[in-house]
Design an enzyme around this catalytic site. Structure first.
Site, PDB file in Angstrom:
ATOM      1  N   CYS A   7       0.842  -1.209   0.000  1.00 36.56           N
ATOM      2  CA  CYS A   7       0.000   0.000   0.000  1.00 36.56           C
ATOM      3  C   CYS A   7       0.874   1.256   0.000  1.00 36.56           C
ATOM      4  CB  CYS A   7      -0.902  -0.023   1.242  1.00 36.56           C
ATOM      5  SG  CYS A   7      -1.722   1.536   1.567  1.00 36.56           S
ATOM      6  N   ASP A  33      -1.113  16.464  -0.557  1.00 42.47           N
ATOM      7  CA  ASP A  33      -1.442  15.692  -1.760  1.00 42.47           C
ATOM      8  C   ASP A  33      -0.454  16.058  -2.872  1.00 42.47           C
ATOM      9  OD1 ASP A  33      -4.285  14.158  -2.793  1.00 42.47           O
ATOM     10  OD2 ASP A  33      -2.890  14.880  -4.322  1.00 42.47           O
ATOM     11  N   HIS A  49      -3.481   0.314   8.417  1.00 43.66           N
ATOM     12  CA  HIS A  49      -4.081   0.117   7.096  1.00 43.66           C
ATOM     13  C   HIS A  49      -5.548  -0.251   7.248  1.00 43.66           C
ATOM     14  CE1 HIS A  49      -4.274  -0.686   2.818  1.00 43.66           C
ATOM     15  NE2 HIS A  49      -5.062  -1.700   3.151  1.00 43.66           N
ATOM     16  N   ASN A  93     -13.479   9.866  -0.484  1.00 46.37           N
ATOM     17  CA  ASN A  93     -13.915   8.987  -1.566  1.00 46.37           C
ATOM     18  C   ASN A  93     -13.865   7.538  -1.094  1.00 46.37           C
ATOM     19  OD1 ASN A  93     -14.088  11.244  -3.284  1.00 46.37           O
ATOM     20  ND2 ASN A  93     -11.914  11.086  -3.799  1.00 46.37           N
ATOM     21  N   GLY A  99     -15.148   7.025  -6.304  1.00 46.74           N
ATOM     22  CA  GLY A  99     -13.983   7.735  -6.843  1.00 46.74           C
ATOM     23  C   GLY A  99     -12.697   7.489  -6.081  1.00 46.74           C
ATOM     24  N   HIS A 104      -6.430   3.027   0.933  1.00 46.35           N
ATOM     25  CA  HIS A 104      -6.072   3.235   2.340  1.00 46.35           C
ATOM     26  C   HIS A 104      -6.868   4.471   2.742  1.00 46.35           C
ATOM     27  CE1 HIS A 104      -2.769   3.350   5.683  1.00 46.35           C
ATOM     28  NE2 HIS A 104      -3.652   4.308   5.964  1.00 46.35           N
ATOM     29  N   HIS A 106      -8.522   7.755   3.593  1.00 49.12           N
ATOM     30  CA  HIS A 106      -7.937   9.089   3.700  1.00 49.12           C
ATOM     31  C   HIS A 106      -9.022  10.148   3.589  1.00 49.12           C
ATOM     32  CE1 HIS A 106      -7.730   7.694  -0.497  1.00 49.12           C
ATOM     33  NE2 HIS A 106      -7.971   8.940  -0.867  1.00 49.12           N
ATOM     34  N   HIS A 108      -9.481  13.900   2.346  1.00 48.63           N
ATOM     35  CA  HIS A 108      -8.897  15.046   1.654  1.00 48.63           C
ATOM     36  C   HIS A 108      -9.341  16.297   2.419  1.00 48.63           C
ATOM     37  CE1 HIS A 108      -8.009  13.114  -2.357  1.00 48.63           C
ATOM     38  NE2 HIS A 108      -8.898  12.247  -1.904  1.00 48.63           N
TER      39      HIS A 108
HETATM   40  P1  AMP Z   1      -8.566   9.157  -3.945  1.00 49.60           P
HETATM   41  O1  AMP Z   1      -9.015   9.295  -5.362  1.00 49.60           O
HETATM   42  O2  AMP Z   1      -9.544   9.741  -2.965  1.00 49.60           O
HETATM   43  O3  AMP Z   1      -8.164   7.739  -3.607  1.00 49.60           O
HETATM   44  O4  AMP Z   1      -7.312  10.090  -3.807  1.00 49.60           O
HETATM   45  C1  AMP Z   1      -5.992   9.653  -3.733  1.00 49.60           C
HETATM   46  C2  AMP Z   1      -5.143  10.883  -3.644  1.00 49.60           C
HETATM   47  O5  AMP Z   1      -3.842  10.490  -3.279  1.00 49.60           O
HETATM   48  C3  AMP Z   1      -5.039  11.691  -4.951  1.00 49.60           C
HETATM   49  O6  AMP Z   1      -5.491  13.021  -4.740  1.00 49.60           O
HETATM   50  C4  AMP Z   1      -3.535  11.646  -5.268  1.00 49.60           C
HETATM   51  O7  AMP Z   1      -3.051  12.846  -5.823  1.00 49.60           O
HETATM   52  C5  AMP Z   1      -2.921  11.359  -3.902  1.00 49.60           C
HETATM   53  N1  AMP Z   1      -1.639  10.688  -3.950  1.00 49.60           N
HETATM   54  C6  AMP Z   1      -1.324   9.550  -4.618  1.00 49.60           C
HETATM   55  N2  AMP Z   1      -0.045   9.228  -4.415  1.00 49.60           N
HETATM   56  C7  AMP Z   1       0.474  10.168  -3.575  1.00 49.60           C
HETATM   57  C8  AMP Z   1       1.760  10.393  -2.996  1.00 49.60           C
HETATM   58  N3  AMP Z   1       2.787   9.566  -3.222  1.00 49.60           N
HETATM   59  N4  AMP Z   1       1.915  11.467  -2.197  1.00 49.60           N
HETATM   60  C9  AMP Z   1       0.894  12.317  -1.969  1.00 49.60           C
HETATM   61  N5  AMP Z   1      -0.342  12.157  -2.478  1.00 49.60           N
HETATM   62  C10 AMP Z   1      -0.550  11.101  -3.284  1.00 49.60           C
HETATM   63 ZN    ZN Z   2      -2.204   1.187   3.756  1.00 44.54          ZN
END
Ligand code: AMP
Ligand code: ZN
Length: 119
Positions: A7, A33, A49, A93, A99, A104, A106, A108
């Site tokens: 992950c 992000d 996780h 999301n 979306g 994992h 999160h 936003h």
């Molecule tokens: P989601 O579509 O809600 O799963 O959003 C995943 C978010 O993770 C997106 O906005 C990506 O830009 C962000 N993301 C993916 N990889 C990384 C990373 N290595 N560092 C920071 N943000 C990331």
């Molecule tokens: Zn994870």
């Protein structure tokens, strides 16, 4: 603590993938992000996780409460203007139709002057 070696966000928590850290305690990690939609855009995650909100159970009440309570404090710290002129948006999301791209959990947290790239 539950982690998933495949992950990307578990790797960020472990420091195996670099991130721009916003906050860390025993249970919670926050980082900017990599593709921000808004002038302020960071992600707030549990260190453990948990794949998504769909996996949340009664044992997670305190963790989710702490994450939600931290969001406004970190938003101000990261440059969001105060309510009501400023403010922020929290998005979580969940699943393919929700979306979600990274599996994992999160939050936003987005804010700052408009217009934004998205949202
Ligand atoms: P989601 O579509 O809600 O799963 O959003 C995943 C978010 O993770 C997106 O906005 C990506 O830009 C962000 N993301 C993916 N990889 C990384 C990373 N290595 N560092 C920071 N943000 C990331
Ligand atoms: Zn994870």
């Amino acid at each position: 603590m539950t982690t998933d070696s495949h992950c990307i966000f578990c790797k960020i928590v472990a420091g195996a993938i670099p991130s721009r850290k916003v906050y860390e305690d025993d249970d919670i990690f926050a980082f900017h992000d990599i593709h921000p939609w808004a002038p302020v855009h960071f992600l707030l995650i549990p260190k453990a996780h948990i794949a998504s909100m769909a996996q949340i159970g009664p044992g997670h009440d305190a963790l989710l409460g702490r994450m939600m309570a931290l969001a406004p404090k970190l938003a101000l710290q990261e440059g969001c203007r105060p309510y009501p002129e400023g403010g922020f948006r929290i998005v979580c999301n969940t699943g393919a139709e929700g979306g979600q791209e990274v599996q994992h959990l999160h939050l936003h947290v987005m804010g700052g002057p408009r217009p934004w790239l998205k949202g």
